[in-house]
Design a protein around this motif. Sequence first.
Motif, PDB file in Angstrom:
ATOM      1  N   CYS A 105      19.288 -30.228   6.944  1.00 27.20           N
ATOM      2  CA  CYS A 105      18.086 -30.380   7.754  1.00 27.20           C
ATOM      3  C   CYS A 105      17.285 -31.543   7.161  1.00 27.20           C
ATOM      4  N   ASN A 106      16.320 -32.011   7.871  1.00 32.30           N
ATOM      5  CA  ASN A 106      15.405 -33.050   7.386  1.00 32.30           C
ATOM      6  C   ASN A 106      16.056 -34.398   7.115  1.00 32.30           C
ATOM      7  N   ALA A 107      17.057 -34.781   7.866  1.00 30.14           N
ATOM      8  CA  ALA A 107      17.614 -36.123   7.708  1.00 30.14           C
ATOM      9  C   ALA A 107      17.546 -36.880   9.025  1.00 30.14           C
ATOM     10  N   ARG A 108      16.640 -36.487   9.901  1.00 34.34           N
ATOM     11  CA  ARG A 108      16.574 -37.076  11.238  1.00 34.34           C
ATOM     12  C   ARG A 108      16.226 -38.559  11.221  1.00 34.34           C
ATOM     13  N   THR A 109      15.431 -38.997  10.271  1.00 32.83           N
ATOM     14  CA  THR A 109      15.050 -40.400  10.236  1.00 32.83           C
ATOM     15  C   THR A 109      16.276 -41.278  10.057  1.00 32.83           C
ATOM     16  N   ARG A 110      17.141 -40.890   9.177  1.00 34.08           N
ATOM     17  CA  ARG A 110      18.322 -41.690   8.861  1.00 34.08           C
ATOM     18  C   ARG A 110      19.441 -41.477   9.879  1.00 34.08           C
ATOM     19  N   LYS A 111      19.621 -40.234  10.335  1.00 32.97           N
ATOM     20  CA  LYS A 111      20.735 -39.914  11.222  1.00 32.97           C
ATOM     21  C   LYS A 111      20.459 -40.273  12.675  1.00 32.97           C
ATOM     22  N   GLY A 112      19.214 -40.364  13.057  1.00 32.77           N
ATOM     23  CA  GLY A 112      18.879 -40.674  14.441  1.00 32.77           C
ATOM     24  C   GLY A 112      18.579 -39.417  15.229  1.00 32.77           C
ATOM     25  N   LYS A 113      18.445 -39.593  16.526  1.00 35.60           N
ATOM     26  CA  LYS A 113      18.081 -38.478  17.389  1.00 35.60           C
ATOM     27  C   LYS A 113      19.187 -37.428  17.421  1.00 35.60           C
ATOM     28  N   ALA A 114      18.790 -36.162  17.484  1.00 34.31           N
ATOM     29  CA  ALA A 114      19.753 -35.062  17.483  1.00 34.31           C
ATOM     30  C   ALA A 114      20.596 -35.092  18.754  1.00 34.31           C
ATOM     31  N   ILE A 115      21.872 -34.815  18.593  1.00 35.34           N
ATOM     32  CA  ILE A 115      22.806 -34.810  19.719  1.00 35.34           C
ATOM     33  C   ILE A 115      23.222 -33.368  19.971  1.00 35.34           C
ATOM     34  N   ALA A 116      23.154 -32.942  21.232  1.00 35.11           N
ATOM     35  CA  ALA A 116      23.535 -31.577  21.577  1.00 35.11           C
ATOM     36  C   ALA A 116      25.045 -31.414  21.444  1.00 35.11           C
ATOM     37  N   ILE A 117      25.460 -30.251  20.988  1.00 37.23           N
ATOM     38  CA  ILE A 117      26.878 -29.964  20.826  1.00 37.23           C
ATOM     39  C   ILE A 117      27.375 -29.279  22.091  1.00 37.23           C
ATOM     40  N   GLY A 119      29.347 -26.966  24.650  1.00 32.74           N
ATOM     41  CA  GLY A 119      29.904 -25.624  24.577  1.00 32.74           C
ATOM     42  C   GLY A 119      29.011 -24.633  23.865  1.00 32.74           C
ATOM     43  N   LYS A 120      27.874 -25.044  23.396  1.00 30.57           N
ATOM     44  CA  LYS A 120      26.950 -24.142  22.707  1.00 30.57           C
ATOM     45  C   LYS A 120      25.858 -23.740  23.684  1.00 30.57           C
ATOM     46  N   LYS A 121      25.995 -22.592  24.290  1.00 26.98           N
ATOM     47  CA  LYS A 121      24.959 -22.098  25.186  1.00 26.98           C
ATOM     48  C   LYS A 121      24.315 -20.883  24.552  1.00 26.98           C
ATOM     49  N   LEU A 122      23.033 -20.827  24.678  1.00 27.02           N
ATOM     50  CA  LEU A 122      22.322 -19.662  24.175  1.00 27.02           C
ATOM     51  C   LEU A 122      22.349 -18.584  25.249  1.00 27.02           C
ATOM     52  N   THR A 123      22.836 -17.435  24.890  1.00 28.50           N
ATOM     53  CA  THR A 123      22.860 -16.336  25.852  1.00 28.50           C
ATOM     54  C   THR A 123      21.584 -15.524  25.694  1.00 28.50           C
ATOM     55  N   PRO A 124      20.998 -15.113  26.801  1.00 27.54           N
ATOM     56  CA  PRO A 124      19.775 -14.317  26.691  1.00 27.54           C
ATOM     57  C   PRO A 124      20.070 -12.957  26.065  1.00 27.54           C
ATOM     58  N   LEU A 125      19.105 -12.444  25.353  1.00 30.58           N
ATOM     59  CA  LEU A 125      19.262 -11.140  24.707  1.00 30.58           C
ATOM     60  C   LEU A 125      19.272 -10.026  25.746  1.00 30.58           C
TER      61      LEU A 125
END
Length: 127
Positions: A105-117, A119-125
Amino acid sequence: MARIAGVNIPQNKLVHIGLTYIYGIGNKFSSQICTSLEIPKAKRINELTDEDILKIREYIDANFKVEGDLRRDYSLTIKRLIDLACYRGSRHRKKLPVRGQRTRCNARTRKGKAIAIAGKKLTPLKK
């Protein structure tokens, strides 16, 4: 405007503040320049004579590596590390933090904007 080392320095700034507009010269070196050339720090850039500006220009050329030369050296150093394929060079090549910082975590400055993965869907509880 005073032009020193290829940089236009604003007229209304104090001398030791105005010199920091040059890449490679910070507060320490600007104070050192003022004391060695006996230019008062309280003086403004527009109050300097042409002789003072010439003295500053010659002193910087003789004693410091600034602007384009410094940028070139910096980029060549990074390129050399990459060519050596050492650990620091590989971190530069992968655009990751070089000096041992964590990346989970906390390396966003160097790595750039987060990229969505995909096939990862959040299922509702379910209740």
